[in-house]
Design a protein around this motif. Structure first.
Motif, PDB file in Angstrom:
ATOM      1  N   GLY A  97       0.829  -1.222   0.000  1.00 22.74           N
ATOM      2  CA  GLY A  97       0.000   0.000   0.000  1.00 22.74           C
ATOM      3  C   GLY A  97       0.855   1.259   0.000  1.00 22.74           C
ATOM      4  O   GLY A  97       0.753   2.092  -0.912  1.00 22.74           O
ATOM      5  N   PRO A  98       1.734   1.445   0.990  1.00 20.24           N
ATOM      6  CA  PRO A  98       2.602   2.631   0.997  1.00 20.24           C
ATOM      7  C   PRO A  98       3.520   2.734  -0.223  1.00 20.24           C
ATOM      8  O   PRO A  98       3.794   3.833  -0.698  1.00 20.24           O
ATOM      9  N   ILE A  99       3.992   1.576  -0.753  1.00 18.87           N
ATOM     10  CA  ILE A  99       4.855   1.636  -1.956  1.00 18.87           C
ATOM     11  C   ILE A  99       4.048   2.209  -3.134  1.00 18.87           C
ATOM     12  O   ILE A  99       4.584   2.896  -3.994  1.00 18.87           O
ATOM     13  N   GLY A 106       2.138  11.081  -2.856  1.00 16.01           N
ATOM     14  CA  GLY A 106       3.264  11.875  -2.366  1.00 16.01           C
ATOM     15  C   GLY A 106       3.589  11.602  -0.909  1.00 16.01           C
ATOM     16  O   GLY A 106       4.508  12.195  -0.353  1.00 16.01           O
ATOM     17  N   ILE A 107       2.836  10.721  -0.276  1.00 18.68           N
ATOM     18  CA  ILE A 107       3.097  10.352   1.128  1.00 18.68           C
ATOM     19  C   ILE A 107       3.041   8.821   1.256  1.00 18.68           C
ATOM     20  O   ILE A 107       2.353   8.158   0.483  1.00 18.68           O
ATOM     21  N   TRP A 108       3.744   8.320   2.270  1.00 22.35           N
ATOM     22  CA  TRP A 108       3.750   6.864   2.493  1.00 22.35           C
ATOM     23  C   TRP A 108       2.473   6.424   3.188  1.00 22.35           C
ATOM     24  O   TRP A 108       1.961   5.343   2.943  1.00 22.35           O
ATOM     25  N   LEU A 115      -6.875   2.799   6.116  1.00 20.85           N
ATOM     26  CA  LEU A 115      -5.490   2.445   6.455  1.00 20.85           C
ATOM     27  C   LEU A 115      -5.347   2.139   7.941  1.00 20.85           C
ATOM     28  O   LEU A 115      -4.713   1.160   8.332  1.00 20.85           O
ATOM     29  N   THR A 116      -5.980   2.993   8.772  1.00 23.50           N
ATOM     30  CA  THR A 116      -5.861   2.801  10.221  1.00 23.50           C
ATOM     31  C   THR A 116      -6.513   1.481  10.655  1.00 23.50           C
ATOM     32  O   THR A 116      -5.933   0.731  11.444  1.00 23.50           O
ATOM     33  N   LEU A 117      -7.696   1.207  10.110  1.00 23.72           N
ATOM     34  CA  LEU A 117      -8.386  -0.035  10.493  1.00 23.72           C
ATOM     35  C   LEU A 117      -7.626  -1.274   9.999  1.00 23.72           C
ATOM     36  O   LEU A 117      -7.658  -2.323  10.641  1.00 23.72           O
ATOM     37  N   THR A 118      -6.928  -1.145   8.873  1.00 27.79           N
ATOM     38  CA  THR A 118      -6.113  -2.276   8.392  1.00 27.79           C
ATOM     39  C   THR A 118      -4.937  -2.506   9.342  1.00 27.79           C
ATOM     40  O   THR A 118      -4.597  -3.653   9.657  1.00 27.79           O
ATOM     41  N   HIS A 170      -7.832   6.697   0.728  1.00 24.22           N
ATOM     42  CA  HIS A 170      -7.780   5.443  -0.034  1.00 24.22           C
ATOM     43  C   HIS A 170      -8.812   5.500  -1.164  1.00 24.22           C
ATOM     44  O   HIS A 170      -9.909   6.006  -0.968  1.00 24.22           O
ATOM     45  N   PRO A 171      -8.474   4.965  -2.368  1.00 25.35           N
ATOM     46  CA  PRO A 171      -9.438   5.014  -3.472  1.00 25.35           C
ATOM     47  C   PRO A 171     -10.763   4.340  -3.134  1.00 25.35           C
ATOM     48  O   PRO A 171     -10.815   3.410  -2.321  1.00 25.35           O
TER      49      PRO A 171
END
Lengths: 236, 38
Positions: A97-99, A106-108, A115-118, A170-171
């Protein structure tokens, strides 16, 4: 060749063929996305990994219930095996995801709901695996793990629906996303082949992990027998 | 392309390392079982 080994061999060959097909489709068939460019192709591993991690935690959920109902250790072994492969896949979701995010956003990382729940999901099942290492009694460990395995599953639908319920970086969903959502047919075909390939990968690893637990149980029983025999010898 | 290869590389490496770990654990357990039985 035993039936189990035959099954593993068939699964491995099917896995190899489907992975090779998936890679060929990703690099030679799926179109390059117009806005993100080639980096969008991370999607074809990121999404199947996430779905199969959910599958793993669903197996933990069902197997934990079955364990509590029957107290049969085979269900505990299945729950543990699914949790371990599920954590591996979630770890890879959190890395891929971050990659993907860095060149596109523009951010990791950002602390949005998905993202937080994952990350919370990963922490729950890491906790599940750590708990199993710290409780000595086999039965107590299995019961406690089953409770965590069942309650922890609450986070799976939250992760899935996060992008539908809240505004996120997230999309938005492209599969089952409602009106306006959707994928180019060639992208959709590639995605589904990747989903099949990663599901086969999940089961190939899961089967081997379950087999390992059977061996561990056998080794534990032999160790207990040896200790009992030694204690008996000392008493005489 | 670098980002894509990095992502695919990490996934491949992680799966391979996990698979190697499973093989090592299996071999260790099989050796222990064999030693205790014979």
């Amino acid at each position: 060749m035993g039936r189990r080994r035959m099954g593993s061999a068939i699964l491995d060959v099917t896995l190899l063929i489907s992975m090779a097909t998936a890679m060929a489709l990703i690099f030679f068939y799926a179109p390059i996305e117009s806005k993100m460019g080639i980096v969008q192709k991370i999607f074809y591993v990121h999404v199947p990994l996430a779905w199969n991690a959910f599958l793993g935690f669903a197996i933990v959920f069902v197997a934990s219930f079955r364990y509590l109902a029957t107290r049969d250790p085979k269900w505990d072994a299945r729950a543990l095996s699914a949790a371990e492969v599920g954590v591996l896949f979630t770890t890879l979701v959190l890395i891929t995801g971050p990659i993907w995010a860095k060149p596109v956003w523009g951010i990791w990382w950002t602390w949005d709901a998905r993202l937080t729940l994952t990350l919370v999901l990963w922490l729950i099942y890491m906790g599940y695996l750590m708990l199993r290492r710290y409780v000595e009694s086999t039965e107590r460990r299995a019961v406690l793990a089953a409770i965590v395995g069942i309650t922890g599953f609450i986070d799976v639908p939250l992760v899935y629906f996060a992008i539908r319920w809240w505004r996120t970086q997230h999309p938005q969903p492209v599969i089952a996303g409602g009106e306006g959502a959707g994928l180019d047919p060639r992208m959709a075909t590639t995605l589904w082949v990747c989903v099949v390939a990663f599901t086969l990968l999940f089961f190939a690893l899961y089967r081997r992990r379950v087999a390992l637990e059977k061996l561990r149980a056998e080794a534990d029983a032999l160790r207990d027998d040896a200790e009992a025999a030694r204690a008996e010898g000392a008493n005489i | 392309m670098t980002w894509l290869l990095a992502a695919y590389g990490v996934v491949t490496l992680a799966v391979l390392l996990y698979r190697i770990r499973l093989v090592r654990l299996r071999r260790a357990l099989e050796a222990e079982i064999h030693a205790r039985k014979h």
